[in-house]
Write a protein that holds these residues in place. Structure first.
Motif, PDB file in Angstrom:
ATOM      1  N   UNK A  66      -8.374 -83.905 -36.203  1.00  0.00           N
ATOM      2  CA  UNK A  66      -9.641 -84.301 -36.254  1.00  0.00           C
ATOM      3  C   UNK A  66     -10.697 -83.350 -37.010  1.00  0.00           C
ATOM      4  N   UNK A  67     -10.907 -82.246 -36.415  1.00  0.00           N
ATOM      5  CA  UNK A  67     -11.557 -81.168 -36.650  1.00  0.00           C
ATOM      6  C   UNK A  67     -11.347 -80.677 -38.318  1.00  0.00           C
ATOM      7  N   UNK A 124     -13.962 -81.446 -41.193  1.00  0.00           N
ATOM      8  CA  UNK A 124     -14.321 -80.024 -42.061  1.00  0.00           C
ATOM      9  C   UNK A 124     -14.226 -80.288 -43.409  1.00  0.00           C
ATOM     10  N   UNK A 125     -13.013 -80.912 -43.912  1.00  0.00           N
ATOM     11  CA  UNK A 125     -12.776 -81.588 -45.276  1.00  0.00           C
ATOM     12  C   UNK A 125     -13.782 -82.230 -45.869  1.00  0.00           C
ATOM     13  N   UNK A 126     -14.044 -83.190 -44.944  1.00  0.00           N
ATOM     14  CA  UNK A 126     -15.213 -84.175 -45.492  1.00  0.00           C
ATOM     15  C   UNK A 126     -16.576 -83.523 -45.876  1.00  0.00           C
ATOM     16  N   UNK A 127     -16.804 -82.467 -45.449  1.00  0.00           N
ATOM     17  CA  UNK A 127     -17.686 -81.697 -45.571  1.00  0.00           C
ATOM     18  C   UNK A 127     -17.778 -80.350 -46.497  1.00  0.00           C
ATOM     19  N   UNK A 128     -16.469 -80.536 -47.255  1.00  0.00           N
ATOM     20  CA  UNK A 128     -16.222 -79.492 -48.402  1.00  0.00           C
ATOM     21  C   UNK A 128     -15.621 -78.381 -48.072  1.00  0.00           C
ATOM     22  N   UNK A 162     -21.620 -79.308 -36.747  1.00  0.00           N
ATOM     23  CA  UNK A 162     -21.715 -80.723 -36.984  1.00  0.00           C
ATOM     24  C   UNK A 162     -20.413 -81.645 -36.691  1.00  0.00           C
ATOM     25  N   UNK A 163     -19.225 -81.136 -36.725  1.00  0.00           N
ATOM     26  CA  UNK A 163     -18.010 -81.629 -36.760  1.00  0.00           C
ATOM     27  C   UNK A 163     -17.713 -81.742 -35.075  1.00  0.00           C
ATOM     28  N   UNK A 204     -17.991 -85.225 -30.158  1.00  0.00           N
ATOM     29  CA  UNK A 204     -18.381 -85.128 -28.792  1.00  0.00           C
ATOM     30  C   UNK A 204     -17.816 -83.946 -27.718  1.00  0.00           C
ATOM     31  N   UNK A 205     -17.725 -82.685 -28.732  1.00  0.00           N
ATOM     32  CA  UNK A 205     -16.843 -81.637 -27.969  1.00  0.00           C
ATOM     33  C   UNK A 205     -18.377 -80.900 -27.351  1.00  0.00           C
TER      34      UNK A 205
END
Length: 396
Positions: A326-327, A331-335, A371-372, A377-378
């Motif tokens: 998931x992490x 992170x990939x979605x954020x570039x 942000x991730x 919710x970590x």
């Protein structure tokens, strides 16, 4: 020295994520542009490109006495490591393989496939092989002719002590081969200060080219002596070198577009200040990124003494809400594309510091990680106690 930043570190023009990996990595757009033109592999212009490539790489190794030659070899880094071992180790030779991660173990596996004698010092996931251990192994086994060492073991991110390994090797009359796949071009491996017979690296690492070939930089005297050693037609470094000396050409179809891109990467490398300038940027990338990640609660596998400026391993948080897959996607979605861990004892992941990135981009990496974590919710990025216990072994 200070970094000579001649070109801005912009986001990838095509919109792809930054590659926070030890290669392939994010490249300059001008490097990619060089692959738009076709080249004739036997043409004089391309032969001149090959000569320029080889001359510049030998210069990067510090050779000023014309004692070394560069031999480019088609294929990925592992192709070139096999070429190195199969060519420079005689069929009746024996290799001491120094392993502290996946790439040292791969060298040992290569020796098994070659059917040549070897012995292994396996330090586990991340402990560095030391000079006194090499000395003891060589004293105990006079049949050993060569030592193979990994310069930067990227499965953990450790920078191995090549200088002390070299001293121990030559003090006992043996020969050193170096896999500097992920380090050459940013970490000093000057032939005038660190002795070795041959080293191997790749186009798509610290020079910041694209994948397609690797290269061996070796003593000419050693190249001349290894004729007939190779187990392979296409992976024979001596035969490739002899053909290039005679004709200026690769023996078989070269990756012409990749060579053109690499020459542009070498131009950018020189403009940045060469090995020292490139290494300084990577060190700054590492320090900014590691500092920021530690502020978030992440812990590095390695103590600062052993951290390379190539790639850094972090322990996964103990928090049950943390799931690496998931992490990774967040992170990939954020570039940013990060790297899975390769440790066997505890869960981890890796963040590369090399490629067309600077400290400002690394700060964005840290922000993306924060942000991730929040989206998952970590509550804490702190690792489990078992991870810290593993790290404590480094003090041994």
């Amino acid at each position: 020295m200070s970094i000579v930043q001649s070109e801005a570190f912009a986001d990838p023009v095509m919109g792809e994520p930054f590659l926070l990996t030890p290669g392939p990595l994010t490249t300059a757009y001008s490097v990619k542009e060089m692959m738009l033109r076709d080249w004739g592999s036997w043409d004089g212009d391309f032969r001149a490109m090959t000569k320029s490539l080889c001359d510049q790489l030998v210069a990067l190794a510090g050779d000023t006495r014309d004692e070394f030659a560069c031999v480019p070899m088609q294929g990925s880094g592992s192709f070139c490591v096999e070429a190195l071992l199969g060519t420079f180790v005689p069929r009746d030779g024996k290799v001491l393989v120094l392993a502290n991660g996946a790439y040292g173990l791969r060298a040992a596996e290569t020796m098994r496939y070659l059917g040549r004698a070897f012995t292994l010092i396996d330090k586990g996931d991340y402990m560095p092989p030391r000079g006194d251990e090499v000395a003891a192994a060589l004293d105990a086994d006079p049949a050993i002719t060569h030592v193979i060492a990994i310069h930067c073991e990227t499965s953990s991110g450790i920078l191995n002590p090549i200088a002390e390994i070299s001293k121990a090797t030559y003090a006992r009359g043996r020969k050193l081969l170096v896999d500097s796949m992920s380090a050459f071009g940013a970490i000093d491996l000057d032939v005038n200060t660190i002795r070795y017979e041959a080293m191997v690296s790749s186009a798509n690492k610290c020079i910041e080219g694209v994948p397609g070939f690797g290269f061996v930089i070796a003593r000419k005297a050693e190249l001349e002596a290894c004729k007939g050693n190779s187990h392979s037609l296409v992976l024979d470094v001596h035969a490739q070198w002899a053909n290039m000396v005679k004709t200026g050409q690769w023996r078989y179809t070269p990756p012409t577009h990749v060579v053109a891109a690499f020459l542009e990467a070498l131009r950018i490398h020189a403009a940045e200040g060469g090995v020292a300038g490139r290494g300084e940027r990577y060190i700054r990338n590492r320090d900014v990124m590691v500092g920021g990640m530690r502020e978030l609660g992440f812990e590095t596998l390695l103590k600062d003494r052993w951290l390379s400026p190539i790639i850094v391993t972090f322990f996964c948080p103990e928090d049950p809400n943390f799931v690496f897959t998931t992490f990774y996607e967040l992170m990939k979605q954020k570039g940013f594309i990060i790297y899975p861990g390769k440790l066997t004892v505890v869960e981890s992941f890796r963040v590369g510091c090399i490629g067309r990135m600077d400290e400002h981009i690394m700060r964005r990496v840290v922000s993306a990680a924060a942000e991730s974590l929040a989206e998952m919710n970590v509550a804490s990025a702190a690792p489990p106690a078992a991870a810290i216990a593993e790290r404590a072994k480094l003090g041994a």
